[in-house]
Design a protein around this motif. Structure first.
Motif, PDB file in Angstrom:
ATOM      1  N   ASN A  19      91.076  71.396 -38.211  1.00  0.00           N
ATOM      2  CA  ASN A  19      92.010  69.874 -38.477  1.00  0.00           C
ATOM      3  C   ASN A  19      90.849  69.083 -37.346  1.00  0.00           C
ATOM      4  N   ASP A  20      89.938  69.846 -36.583  1.00  0.00           N
ATOM      5  CA  ASP A  20      89.170  68.766 -35.222  1.00  0.00           C
ATOM      6  C   ASP A  20      88.170  68.139 -36.649  1.00  0.00           C
ATOM      7  N   ALA A  21      86.860  69.665 -37.064  1.00  0.00           N
ATOM      8  CA  ALA A  21      86.587  69.770 -37.467  1.00  0.00           C
ATOM      9  C   ALA A  21      85.705  69.124 -39.265  1.00  0.00           C
ATOM     10  N   LEU A  22      86.708  68.617 -39.143  1.00  0.00           N
ATOM     11  CA  LEU A  22      87.454  67.986 -40.601  1.00  0.00           C
ATOM     12  C   LEU A  22      88.022  66.445 -40.662  1.00  0.00           C
ATOM     13  N   SER A  23      88.478  65.876 -39.729  1.00  0.00           N
ATOM     14  CA  SER A  23      88.709  64.999 -38.838  1.00  0.00           C
ATOM     15  C   SER A  23      88.187  63.847 -39.176  1.00  0.00           C
ATOM     16  N   PRO A  24      88.560  62.482 -38.792  1.00  0.00           N
ATOM     17  CA  PRO A  24      88.135  61.272 -39.434  1.00  0.00           C
ATOM     18  C   PRO A  24      87.574  60.530 -38.456  1.00  0.00           C
ATOM     19  N   GLN A  25      87.505  61.508 -37.475  1.00  0.00           N
ATOM     20  CA  GLN A  25      86.326  61.121 -36.341  1.00  0.00           C
ATOM     21  C   GLN A  25      85.025  61.957 -36.075  1.00  0.00           C
ATOM     22  N   ALA A  26      85.621  63.470 -36.830  1.00  0.00           N
ATOM     23  CA  ALA A  26      83.878  64.090 -37.296  1.00  0.00           C
ATOM     24  C   ALA A  26      83.320  63.509 -37.941  1.00  0.00           C
ATOM     25  N   PHE A  27      83.812  62.259 -38.767  1.00  0.00           N
ATOM     26  CA  PHE A  27      82.491  62.275 -40.770  1.00  0.00           C
ATOM     27  C   PHE A  27      82.299  61.064 -39.780  1.00  0.00           C
ATOM     28  N   SER A  28      83.276  60.179 -39.167  1.00  0.00           N
ATOM     29  CA  SER A  28      82.837  58.647 -38.735  1.00  0.00           C
ATOM     30  C   SER A  28      81.239  59.309 -37.330  1.00  0.00           C
ATOM     31  N   ASP A  29      81.779  60.518 -36.430  1.00  0.00           N
ATOM     32  CA  ASP A  29      80.623  60.670 -35.470  1.00  0.00           C
ATOM     33  C   ASP A  29      79.254  60.818 -36.762  1.00  0.00           C
ATOM     34  N   ALA A  30      79.152  61.825 -37.680  1.00  0.00           N
ATOM     35  CA  ALA A  30      78.613  62.047 -38.524  1.00  0.00           C
ATOM     36  C   ALA A  30      77.712  61.019 -38.734  1.00  0.00           C
ATOM     37  N   HIS A  31      78.110  60.719 -39.591  1.00  0.00           N
ATOM     38  CA  HIS A  31      77.891  58.850 -40.185  1.00  0.00           C
ATOM     39  C   HIS A  31      76.688  58.650 -39.317  1.00  0.00           C
ATOM     40  N   ASP A  32      77.366  57.807 -37.794  1.00  0.00           N
ATOM     41  CA  ASP A  32      76.598  58.004 -36.920  1.00  0.00           C
ATOM     42  C   ASP A  32      75.954  58.226 -36.503  1.00  0.00           C
ATOM     43  N   GLN A  33      75.483  59.496 -36.474  1.00  0.00           N
ATOM     44  CA  GLN A  33      73.814  60.013 -36.093  1.00  0.00           C
ATOM     45  C   GLN A  33      73.183  59.889 -37.200  1.00  0.00           C
ATOM     46  N   ILE A  34      73.325  60.547 -38.859  1.00  0.00           N
ATOM     47  CA  ILE A  34      72.831  60.076 -39.938  1.00  0.00           C
ATOM     48  C   ILE A  34      72.261  58.214 -40.141  1.00  0.00           C
ATOM     49  N   SER A  35      73.200  57.800 -39.710  1.00  0.00           N
ATOM     50  CA  SER A  35      72.917  55.730 -39.203  1.00  0.00           C
ATOM     51  C   SER A  35      71.606  56.000 -38.201  1.00  0.00           C
TER      52      SER A  35
END
Length: 278
Positions: A172-188
C-alpha cells in the motif's frame, strides 16, 4: 559302603566351602553390574532432561531456520549418546545369557529340586538382566523420541521455507499516491537538470563539444584501422585452411574482440579528456 560314605562327605565339604567363594564372586559381579546400571541410568536421565529443554525450544514461535538446525544437531548427538549407552550392556548381557544357558532351565514339577546355590545364581542373573533391559529400553525409547523430534524439525523447516517464499508484503505504501508524486518530482528534477545542461552546452559550447567528439572519434578510428592493418593476419581467419586448429580459432576470436573493445575504450577516454579540456 565305606567309599560311598566317603564320597558323600567330600561332596558336602566342597559344597560348604564353595558357598562363601561363590557368594563373594556373585557379590563382586553384582556390584560391578550395579555400578554400570547406575552410571548409564544417570546418563539416560541427563540426556532426557536435555531433550526436554530442546523440545521446549521447538515451541518458540520466533525460532528461525538456523535455530532449528542447531537443535537438530544437538538431538542427533543425544540419539548417538543414547545408543552408545545401550550398547554398554552388550558384553554383560552376553555373559548373563551364556551363564544362564550353562545353568540350564529350572527342574520341572515333580523332579528333584536343584541345589540352592544354582537357583540363587539363576535368580540373581534374571533380576540383573531385567534391570539392564529396563535401562536399555529407556535408551531405546529416548532414541525413538529424538528421531520423532528430528522429523518434526524437518517438517517445521519445510513449512518455514514455504512461508518465507509465499509471504505477502504490504504494498500500500509503495503504491500510494504520495509515492507516485515523489517519483514524478524526481523524474522532473532529473529532466530539468539534463535539459538545462544540454541547452547550455549547445548554445555556448557546441563547437567545443563537436571538436572533442571528432577528435575522440579520430583517435578511435586510427587505433581500429591501424590495428587491423598491423595485426590483420592475427585475427583474420586464413581462407586457405579448411580445418583450423582449436588454438587458432581461439586466437582469432580473442584478437578480433580485443581490438574493437580497445578502440571503444580509447574513444570514451579521449572524449572525457577533451570535454574536460575544452
Amino acid at each position: 559302603m565305606f567309599f560311598r560314605l566317603l564320597r558323600l562327605i567330600l561332596v558336602v565339604i566342597v559344597a560348604v566351602l564353595g558357598q562363601p567363594v561363590f557368594d563373594a564372586s556373585a557379590q563382586a559381579i553384582g556390584h560391578g553390574s550395579a555400578q554400570l546400571i547406575a552410571d548409564q541410568t544417570k546418563v539416560i536421565q541427563d540426556l532426557t532432561a536435555k531433550t526436554d529443554g530442546l523440545e521446549k525450544r521447538l515451541g518458540d514461535p520466533d525460532q528461525d531456520d538456523a535455530g532449528l538446525v542447531d537443535i537438530r544437531l544437538q538431538l542427533e548427538d543425544i540419539s548417538r549418546a543414547a545408543l552408545t549407552s545401550a550398547l554398554a550392556f552388550r558384553q554383560r548381557l552376553n555373559d548373563i545369557n551364556a551363564r544362564v544357558e550353562v545353568l540350564g532351565p529350572p527342574p520341572a514339577q515333580g523332579q528333584p529340586p536343584e541345589p540352592a546355590i544354582v537357583s540363587n545364581e539363576r535368580s540373581a542373573l534374571v533380576s540383573e538382566k531385567a534391570e539392564i533391559n529396563a535401562v536399555v529400553a529407556s535408551a531405546q525409547n529416548l532414541s525413538v523420541r529424538v528421531n520423532g523430534l528430528v522429523d518434526k524439525i524437518s517438517v517445521m523447516r519445510s513449512e518455514l521455507f514455504r512461508s518465507v517464499i509465499t509471504k505477502h508484503y504490504d504494498l500500500n505504501d509503495a503504491l500510494s499516491p504520495q509515492a507516485f508524486s515523489d517519483a514524478h518530482d524526481q523524474i522532473s528534477g532529473l529532466y530539468k537538470a539534463v535539459s538545462s545542461w544540454l541547452s547550455f552546452a549547445l548554445k555556448f559550447k557546441f563547437q567545443a563539444i563537436l571538436a572533442a567528439t571528432l577528435m575522440a572519434l579520430a583517435l578511435a578510428a586510427v587505433l581500429l584501422i591501424g590495428g587491423r592493418r598491423l595485426f590483420g593476419r592475427i585475427f583474420e581467419a586464413d581462407p586457405t585452411v579448411e580445418e583450423p586448429s582449436y588454438l587458432s580459432r581461439l586466437s582469432v576470436a580473442f584478437w578480433s574482440t580485443l581490438l574493437p573493445t580497445l578502440a571503444l575504450g580509447v574513444f570514451f577516454a579521449s572524449a572525457v579528456f577533451f570535454f574536460n579540456y575544452y
